[in-house]
Scaffold this active site. Structure first.
Site, short mmCIF file in Angstrom:
data_model
loop_
_atom_site.label_atom_id
_atom_site.label_comp_id
_atom_site.label_asym_id
_atom_site.label_seq_id
_atom_site.Cartn_x
_atom_site.Cartn_y
_atom_site.Cartn_z
N CYS A 1 68.37 -40.89 81.30
CA CYS A 1 69.66 -40.26 80.98
C CYS A 1 69.56 -39.87 79.53
O CYS A 1 68.64 -39.15 79.16
CB CYS A 1 70.81 -41.21 81.27
N ASP B 1 70.08 -42.30 76.56
CA ASP B 1 69.39 -43.40 75.89
C ASP B 1 68.61 -44.28 76.84
O ASP B 1 67.75 -45.04 76.43
CB ASP B 1 70.40 -44.24 75.10
#
Lengths: 598, 530
Positions: free
Chosen positions: A293, A295
């Protein structure tokens, strides 16, 4: 204790949110770790324990004629409504709780003072119970495709990863370091799960990155965008859901509209869709998958752990689920302390990412009732402890931080405590022979139901009044006892045979089958039948004591036998209820262990 | 009319059946007087037998056959699935292939029910006033009324209640002697007509100094409006010992539309969560479930908690009234949670009490020819029962499948039980002589065991369901049964049965071993004695 100015307040009312029955009266105590409410009804002293760390919000409502209302919202979705006579007391309790529920330093968390009277060696063993290295070995790693790397020794390459990481075999350190510089927070792609059932080296991967890979540079790779919303959307969605759950006597239409508007089930479905997609790609298309995604510690973790749950029956066992949480969530740097709001901090970092994973697991259990070794209670227990900070496992935001906090020396691990009580968490319908089956959940919208057992868990009146799970647990217990009796009788018969042929003495025969059952028969609570309140009916109700908030307390109390009945009803009804219980007792094995204290 | 006239092409080869979650079947399609049959003619011999009365709608695109054949067959099917003469329906042609152990037509006789009642109280009597169906066409020939009220009074009361449905006994609460009655609305009209006999009748059910409750299943407004059509409600002035409570339960086309919307929502393939929830909400089905359960709880509460007698009626007293009284039974009376007790309840409170099954269950949700009198009244009752079953999984002797079977047979059946709209019609149709009763079939031990709940533990409790929206769910076993595979749920159910059965076997083994041991010991003792 410096935050507690008024440790004890008497004549505090506890309102029932759902029914308009007479509130209970009791005494409220503040301890260093808990808020304890003890009802002063002469028949029984029903207790409610709320762990300070479980409190998510405290509201002081405007003064009423009966006193000063204090509304406490908990992270495990308990909502408690007290009314305190004197406003000054209420204010004292309010400001104490405000401080107590939001510690500033890690060292103030419960886990650092919690002492289960275990020796140092057991503590150490407890922490070593789950080993990530062992788990990778179980998956068959290292192998010809994957190997362990020590590139993150000392957390030098990525400070939010753990030190034990696996990468494609032969990847040189400079390549890893290069990759880490290209990825957000240095979270380069590492192995999450290796699917050894395939002849091909199919695996699920994780990594982080802002933006996404340029397709030109990644040939023979297919991209799939799933669109799970970010943590802020999820936080707001849960907030809306809880508002719906807390509506007083909503109509069906209000409830369903509220449920839809919260978007909560839509998000759950998206996460499930993503997990199912990932599992399908790995299991059926023999593809290797890289999941990320932005992080890579929220959505990525959700999806990877869910896919692993679908792919590998090991994770559907009691121990395996612990391993999954440990491997995918704790060691890969899901920021538990921030997402759960363990300490005073940025409220925007709080988000129900783990709650969603737990809920997805529950939906899978609903669809595949025989595929999981554990039951709903297990999920709720883990969910409770993620917030309770009673054990060290979920404290901190990454492994580095945990090491710095010396959690292994100063706190205890949750897992051995859960394992000790695993009989409570068994799913009697579990078919352990169903291994190596990849679950393919149906993700049509109608499969996603509102989870009343989670979000309205403390509203006992809303839960089914008889539990299939409890019944089956009783049966499992009976089964063991009966089997023992059969063995015992067989032995006696053999002995008898022998004694008949030889010496003649008679063995005493005293075998009885314990016919007790811990199943509690609870007379229901009428909800809102009387909208117009034209007639006031004596509200003859029995209710279960609510003491599930503290693991410590819970370990003794989680079994049904400790639930005791309260009766806030008039004497006639009370007699009726006692009589009813007696009748139940007489009926074969329905002995209710509920105590009615006089 | 001959069936042959309607069937243009009795047989089509090379038809393909597409089924969700299962492989398709290729075979021959046959049309008979009452069935559409698809036979694979393979070794495994898969066959589909579809009763024409089960067919709600036929769409050309769904029947993937050669076009020419469809057109002809379609006509036949449409004609066959909407037979309008009752005596041409399948139950009149069905011959049982099983041995009838107990004739279901005689399983639940009012006289027998009354014997049970007489053991508890002598305040009631059987009245044969309606034996020719002249006083009330929708009542059975025998009804239970207060002992102190004679037949002449009943006749007068009948003229004051719509359809002649005077108040009769529905339930006697053994615990405190309170009763529940049902009737139709009083015909007060705009000028506030009163009927002394009616007042006398219902007052006869009250203990001295006690009050009763009248539960009107219409809103106060609707009840008021009913006056203009000659109906109305009990005026406080004339019924001072009774307190009236209005609870609005929907009926007729509103329920039918709700069902149609719900079924449409369940079949939505869009995979859109918001759309599903919004359609589920818009169907209002669960709202109806909640309303009906709430009102039933209220009635039960008045009887059990308040110690008061209750009269339930709406307008005609054949729909929502019966939902409320029969559900109150289930809440209050443990007997009605057994298989036999539930069948007796359906027989008494629905069939005998005159719920017009043939009109209400003519077609179900897919029907495009909407008929005025259709309504899923009985299905809603079963849904409410299922909700209670879910909340009290150990309190019902029967399982979900039992409720599903009743739902199926109410709409299309080889048995005569649900034919006709009341006892009067059933007698004229000579159902007892010409058709087989559903109960004859279900109550055979071999069939019955399919419907047993292994978790059942008889208890004498009053069971109060939660009616909070969080506690009510969509009845998947009915509404989603064709949309999702139930493989894993069935597997779980089988496992539950296995666990319980295994323990029973163990217990039997223990008992046998104990006997054996005891015998050995007595022998031993005898040996020891000189």
């Amino acid at each position: 204790m410096e935050h507690i100015t008024t440790p004890k307040v008497e004549q505090v009312k506890l309102l029932d949110r759902l029914t308009s029955k007479k509130p209970a009266v009791g005494t409220l105590y503040l301890t260093a770790t808990h808020l304890i409410y003890v009802e002063s009804s002469p028949e029984l002293r029903r207790e409610t324990w709320i762990l300070h760390h479980h409190i998510s919000a405290i509201e002081k409502l405007p003064l009423t004629s009966t006193g000063c209302p204090l509304l406490i919202h908990c992270k495990n979705f308990r909502v408690t409504h007290f009314v305190i006579c004197r406003e000054r007391d209420c204010h004292d309790v309010y400001s104490s709780l405000l401080k107590l529920s939001q510690p500033v330093l890690f060292e103030e968390l419960y886990a650092f003072s919690y002492n289960p009277k275990q020796n140092e060696m057991d503590r150490g063993m407890g922490w070593k119970m789950l080993d990530i290295r062992e788990e990778f070995q179980r998956m068959g790693v290292p192998n010809e495709y994957w190997e362990q790397t020590d590139v993150n020794e000392g957390y030098e390459t990525c400070n939010t990863y753990s030190t034990f990481l696996c990468v494609p075999k032969g990847t040189s350190k400079p390549i890893i370091v290069g990759s880490s510089k290209f990825r957000s927070r240095g979270r380069f792609p590492v192995l999450s799960y290796f699917f050894k059932e395939n002849s091909l080296n199919a695996m699920a991967n994780r990594a982080a990155g802002k933006g996404y890979e340029n397709e030109d540079h990644y040939s023979n790779i297919r991209f799939q965008f799933i669109g799970i919303e970010n943590i802020h959307v999820m936080r707001n969605s849960l907030q809306k859901l809880l508002e719906v759950c807390e509506l007083k006597a909503p109509s069906m239409s209000e409830f369903l509209t509220g449920l839809e508007n919260s978007g909560w089930l839509r998000h759950i479905k998206t996460v499930m869709d993503a997990g199912a997609f990932l599992a399908k790609a790995v299991a059926e298309e023999n593809a290797s998958v890289l999941v990320h995604c932005s992080d890579g510690w929220d959505r990525t973790v959700q999806v990877c752990s869910l896919a692993a749950l679908l792919l590998d029956s090991y994770y559907r066992s009691i121990k395996g689920f612990m391993v999954l949480v440990e491997k995918e969530w704790i060691s890969m740097g899901h920021k538990f302390s921030q997402r759960c709001g363990h300490l005073e901090g940025d409220p925007k970092e709080v988000s129900p990412v783990f709650t969603q994973f737990i809920e997805c697991t529950w939906h899978l259990m609903e669809q595949f009732p025989c595929a999981f070794e554990f039951n709903e209670r297990y999920l709720l227990e883990i969910h409770d402890h993620v917030f309770s900070c009673q054990f060290g496992n979920f404290i901190g935001n990454c492994q580095k931080e945990r090491q710095e906090l010396k959690l292994q020396e100063k706190t205890y691990s949750l897992w051995p405590f859960l394992l000790e009580k695993q009989y409570l968490y068994q799913n009697p319908l579990y078919k352990s022979n169903a291994v190596n089956i990849v679950l393919k959940p149906n993700t049509a919208p109608f499969n996603f139901k509102f989870w009343c057992g989670m979000y309205n868990r403390f509203d006992k009146g809303m839960q089914p009044r008889q539990s299939v799970l409890d019944c089956l647990h009783v049966s499992m217990k009976q089964k063991i006892e009966l089997e023992e009796t059969v063995t015992g009788l067989n032995q006696k018969l053999t002995q008898q045979d022998q004694s008949q042929s030889g010496a003649t003495f008679i063995l005493p025969m005293k075998i009885s089958i314990e016919d007790d059952s811990s199943q509690s028969q609870v007379l229901g609570v009428p909800q809102d039948y009387m909208e117009e309140q034209q007639i006031l009916l004596a509200n003859g109700t029995e209710e279960l004591i609510e003491t599930i908030s503290d693991g410590n307390q819970e370990r003794d109390n989680v079994t049904d036998s400790s639930f005791s009945h309260q009766s806030t009803l008039n004497n006639i009804d009370c007699l009726g209820l006692v009589k009813l219980n007696v009748q139940v007792d007489e009926g074969s094995h329905q002995i209710s262990q509920d105590t009615i204290e006089k | 009319m001959e069936f042959v006239e309607l069937i243009k092409t009795p047989r089509v080869d090379g038809a393909i059946l597409h089924r969700p979650f299962q492989p398709r079947v290729e075979g021959t399609l046959c049309l008979t007087g009452h069935h559409l049959i698809l036979s694979s003619r393979q070794d495994n011999n898969e066959e589909l037998w579809l009763l024409h009365s089960n067919i709600d709608a036929i769409e050309k695109r769904l029947v993937r056959l050669e076009l020419r054949v469809i057109m002809i067959n379609l006509f036949s099917l449409q004609a066959l699935s909407t037979l309008d003469s009752t005596t041409l329906m399948y139950p009149f042609f069905y011959r049982p292939m099983f041995e009838v152990l107990e004739d279901g037509w005689h399983s639940f006789l009012p006289e027998h029910e009354f014997t049970l009642l007489s053991a508890m109280t002598d305040e009631w009597r059987l009245s044969y006033i309606n034996k020719d169906f002249t006083v009330c066409t929708s009542y059975p020939p025998i009804v239970i009324v207060p002992k102190s009220i004679d037949d002449e009074t009943l006749k007068k009361v009948a003229t004051f209640r719509q359809g002649g449905r005077f108040p009769v006994l529905s339930y006697y609460h053994k615990k405190n002697g309170m009763v529940m009655m049902h009737s139709a609305q009083p015909l007060t009209g705009t000028n506030g007509r009163r009927c002394k006999e009616d007042e006398k009748l219902i007052n006869a059910t009250l203990r001295a100094g006690k009050r009763g409750y009248i539960i009107d299943t219409r809103s106060a407004n609707a009840a008021q409006q009913a006056k203009t059509k000659g109906g109305g409600f009990e005026q406080e002035a004339h019924y001072p010992q009774w307190r009236r409570i209005h609870k609005s339960i929907e009926r007729y086309h509103i329920l039918q539309e709700s069902l149609i919307k719900l079924v449409e929502a369940s079949n939505d393939q869009s995979h859109n969560m918001d759309r599903w929830l919004s359609k589920l909400e818009a169907s209002s089905w669960l709202t109806h479930v909640k309303e009906i359960l709430t009102t039933s709880c209220l009635a039960a509460q008045c009887i059990d908690r308040e110690g008061a007698s209750v009269l339930v009626h709406g307008s005609e007293g054949i729909d929502s009234t019966l939902q409320v009284t029969s559900l109150a039974h289930i809440i209050l009376d443990p007997e009605s949670r057994t298989i036999n007790g539930f069948e007796a309840l359906v027989e008494r409170e629905w069939l005998q009490a005159g719920h017009p099954f043939q009109q209400r269950c003519a077609q179900s949700a897919y029907s495009n020819s909407k008929q005025k009198n259709e309504a899923p009244t009985f299905l809603l009752f079963l849904d409410c029962c299922w909700q209670m079953q879910r909340q009290f999984p150990c309190s019902f002797e029967f399982n979900e499948q039992f409720l599903v079977v009743l739902f199926e047979h109410a709409y299309a059946s080889q048995f005569g039980t649900f034919l006709g709209n009341n006892e009067n019609e059933r007698r004229k149709l000579k159902l007892q002589q010409k058709t087989v009763s559903l109960w004859s079939w279900i109550n055979r031990p071999k069939e019955l065991e399919k419907y047993l709940n292994p978790l059942y533990e008889a208890n004498s409790l009053v069971i109060w369901p939660s009616v909070a929206p969080q506690s009510l769910q969509l009845w998947e076993g009915v509404f989603l049964r064709w949309n999702r595979s139930s493989k894993y749920l069935d597997e779980a159910w089988d496992e539950i049965i296995h666990i319980i059965e295994y323990n029973k076997d163990l217990q039997a083994k223990v008992n046998a071993l104990r006997r054996q041991l005891a015998e050995l010991q007595t022998e031993d003792g005898e040996l020891e004695r000189p």
